[in-house]
Design an enzyme around this catalytic site. Structure first.
Site, PDB file in Angstrom:
ATOM      1  N   ASN A  46       0.741  -1.231   0.054  1.00  0.00           N
ATOM      2  CA  ASN A  46       0.047   0.028  -0.018  1.00  0.00           C
ATOM      3  C   ASN A  46       0.724   1.163   0.131  1.00  0.00           C
ATOM      4  OD1 ASN A  46      -2.531  -1.398   0.178  1.00  0.00           O
ATOM      5  ND2 ASN A  46      -2.508  -1.379   2.200  1.00  0.00           N
ATOM      6  N   HIS A 132     -14.552  -0.806   5.652  1.00  0.00           N
ATOM      7  CA  HIS A 132     -13.356  -1.669   6.029  1.00  0.00           C
ATOM      8  C   HIS A 132     -14.020  -2.517   7.447  1.00  0.00           C
ATOM      9  CE1 HIS A 132      -9.633  -2.806   7.883  1.00  0.00           C
ATOM     10  NE2 HIS A 132      -9.142  -3.003   6.759  1.00  0.00           N
ATOM     11  N   GLU A 184     -16.029   5.344   2.616  1.00  0.00           N
ATOM     12  CA  GLU A 184     -14.673   5.600   2.349  1.00  0.00           C
ATOM     13  C   GLU A 184     -14.322   6.522   1.106  1.00  0.00           C
ATOM     14  OE1 GLU A 184     -12.555   1.842   2.073  1.00  0.00           O
ATOM     15  OE2 GLU A 184     -13.427   1.128   3.688  1.00  0.00           O
ATOM     16  N   SER A 188     -10.727  -0.175  -0.319  1.00  0.00           N
ATOM     17  CA  SER A 188      -9.189  -0.688  -0.400  1.00  0.00           C
ATOM     18  C   SER A 188      -9.446  -2.143  -1.314  1.00  0.00           C
ATOM     19  CB  SER A 188      -9.111  -1.200   1.018  1.00  0.00           C
ATOM     20  OG  SER A 188     -10.131  -2.089   1.530  1.00  0.00           O
ATOM     21  N   ASP A 213     -13.874   7.498   5.768  1.00  0.00           N
ATOM     22  CA  ASP A 213     -12.589   6.659   5.923  1.00  0.00           C
ATOM     23  C   ASP A 213     -11.664   6.935   4.848  1.00  0.00           C
ATOM     24  OD1 ASP A 213     -10.619   4.990   5.806  1.00  0.00           O
ATOM     25  OD2 ASP A 213     -11.691   3.362   6.944  1.00  0.00           O
ATOM     26  N   HIS A 216      -7.076   5.021   2.088  1.00  0.00           N
ATOM     27  CA  HIS A 216      -6.435   4.865   0.807  1.00  0.00           C
ATOM     28  C   HIS A 216      -6.396   6.045   0.004  1.00  0.00           C
ATOM     29  CE1 HIS A 216      -5.787   0.443   1.307  1.00  0.00           C
ATOM     30  NE2 HIS A 216      -6.907   0.522   2.145  1.00  0.00           N
ATOM     31  N   LYS A 248       0.087   3.995   4.360  1.00  0.00           N
ATOM     32  CA  LYS A 248      -0.328   3.736   3.082  1.00  0.00           C
ATOM     33  C   LYS A 248       0.482   4.635   2.110  1.00  0.00           C
ATOM     34  CE  LYS A 248      -4.420   1.218   4.219  1.00  0.00           C
ATOM     35  NZ  LYS A 248      -4.270   1.456   5.719  1.00  0.00           N
TER      36      LYS A 248
END
Length: 402
Positions: A46, A132, A184, A188, A213, A216, A248
């Site tokens: 990541n 997640h 998100e 992910s 969130d 990423h 990440k």
């Protein structure tokens, strides 16, 4: 025999082709890793921007150790909160145009803390189906109601409000309840983007809070690498709870929550994952701050964008079955866990490390190669990788065309 179910559960996982096992990484340099004396070009991490080994980031870590030692020595509310932590929190709050920010040791801890601290019998959490596991597990067990809407499905979300007898504020003030919508910035496992512009409008319509969130998206998205909120210019009122991680795109470790001063003060007082954990090492905070500074010019993000475009163009030309993702996460869905592992092992024989991701990390029938691209990859790395994918996927009749 006591706890006999432990071995039985492991045996079942093995029969289903779902047993997880760790591999020891002996060393890494750029996009290369060494495992058991063999070197592989990795497409599984990541570290999207190669920040783990950025000179400025490593130097800041060394300076942090010189000033503070290797650890923080205590929880933040005892003696663990240093000037280095404060500098990073203030930078995040200012850059993200939030009133305050709070550091956590991991994204898992941050998501757990949000759900645990906000939980009350009048809370209803509505989260994207593909949130997640760190958030899902916390939401399931918090004191409140938890519902999931279909992935990026705004219409389904609004039906959940209707089924909860929630009316828009202008229609009724009855049955007032606290609603938290969670999604998100970048998902992910699929690499697609959350529909943040639409979700914040739904949140405003129903007097709910939106939480993002952005694990990423942090480092990768936004003009200076501050993620989805920066890229879409989403204010604190539009996204009252913003979570991001450093492990990440930033290349270090830890996480943060940003929002209003009231929210952060509340977490400081009621989030057990913050109150009762040793603070992240100050050197880590210094390295993280340095990483953000080094990414502000956007050069590495531009390189990553070029690698993504190159990879996608070659895959479309050769019949490698990619999805619509435009981010560094480029999954190839195989659909069978055993076949997915075999393909992964065949790629290793060619010197390429691509991890097979299986249920329960992803839904059943969507087992995949989770390919991740990095600014550390060279142009020739992408060429060689796609050539190898074509060779291996052809064996398993996975190509869309020859």
């Amino acid at each position: 025999m006591a706890f006999a179910y432990l071995q039985a559960a492991l045996n079942a996982r093995k029969r289903e082709g779902l047993l997880r096992q760790r591999r020891i990484i002996d060393s890494s340099a750029g996009a290369m890793i060494e495992v058991d004396g063999q070197h592989f070009l990795s497409f599984s991490g990541n570290d999207y921007l190669g920040q783990r080994q950025d000179i400025a980031v490593m130097q800041a870590w060394v300076e942090g150790i010189s000033s503070y030692g290797v650890g923080s020595g205590a929880s933040p509310l005892v003696t663990g909160h240093t000037r280095a932590h404060q500098q990073l929190e203030e930078f995040l709050a200012s850059g993200l145009k939030r009133e305050a920010a709070l550091l956590f040791n991991s994204g898992f801890a941050a998501n757990q803390a949000i759900c645990q601290a906000l939980a009350n019998p009048n809370l209803c959490i509505l989260s994207d189906k593909l949130m997640h596991a760190s958030f899902v597990e916390a939401a399931k067990h918090c004191d409140g109601t938890y519902k999931r809407f279909r992935h990026n499905d705004i219409d389904h979300l609004t039906t959940l409000f209707a089924s909860s007898n929630r009316q828009a504020p202008q229609q009724s003030q009855a049955n007032i309840q606290d609603y938290l919508i969670a999604t998100e910035g970048v998902f992910s496992m699929d690499g697609d983007l959350g529909r943040l512009d639409e979700l914040h409008k739904v949140a405003q319509q129903y007097d709910a809070w939106l939480m993002v969130d952005d694990a990423h998206g942090m480092g990768v998205l936004g003009k200076t690498g501050l993620g989805s909120a920066e890229q879409l210019n989403l204010s604190q009122s539009q996204v009252p709870i913003l979570m991001g991680t450093f492990g990440k795109g930033i290349g270090t470790s830890g996480a943060f929550v940003a929002g209003s001063q009231v929210l952060i003060d509340y977490l400081v007082n009621f989030a057990k994952h913050y109150v009762y954990s040793t603070a992240m090492p100050p050197a880590m905070a210094m390295a993280t701050y340095a990483s953000f500074q080094s990414l502000a010019d956007g050069v590495k993000q531009q390189t990553l964008t070029q690698r993504i475009a190159q990879f996608r163009q070659l895959c479309l030309q050769t019949g490698v079955p990619i999805t619509d993702s435009q981010t560094a996460i480029q999954p190839i869905v195989i659909g069978d866990p055993v076949k997915c592992v075999k393909i992964s092992e065949d790629l290793k024989q060619l010197g390429l490390w691509v991890t097979a991701i299986r249920y329960p990390t992803v839904p059943k029938g969507t087992d995949r190669l989770r390919i991740t691209l990095s600014a550390s990859h060279k142009h020739t790395d992408i060429d060689a990788f796609v050539d190898a994918l074509v060779i291996v996927l052809k064996r398993y009749q996975v190509l869309t065309h020859d």
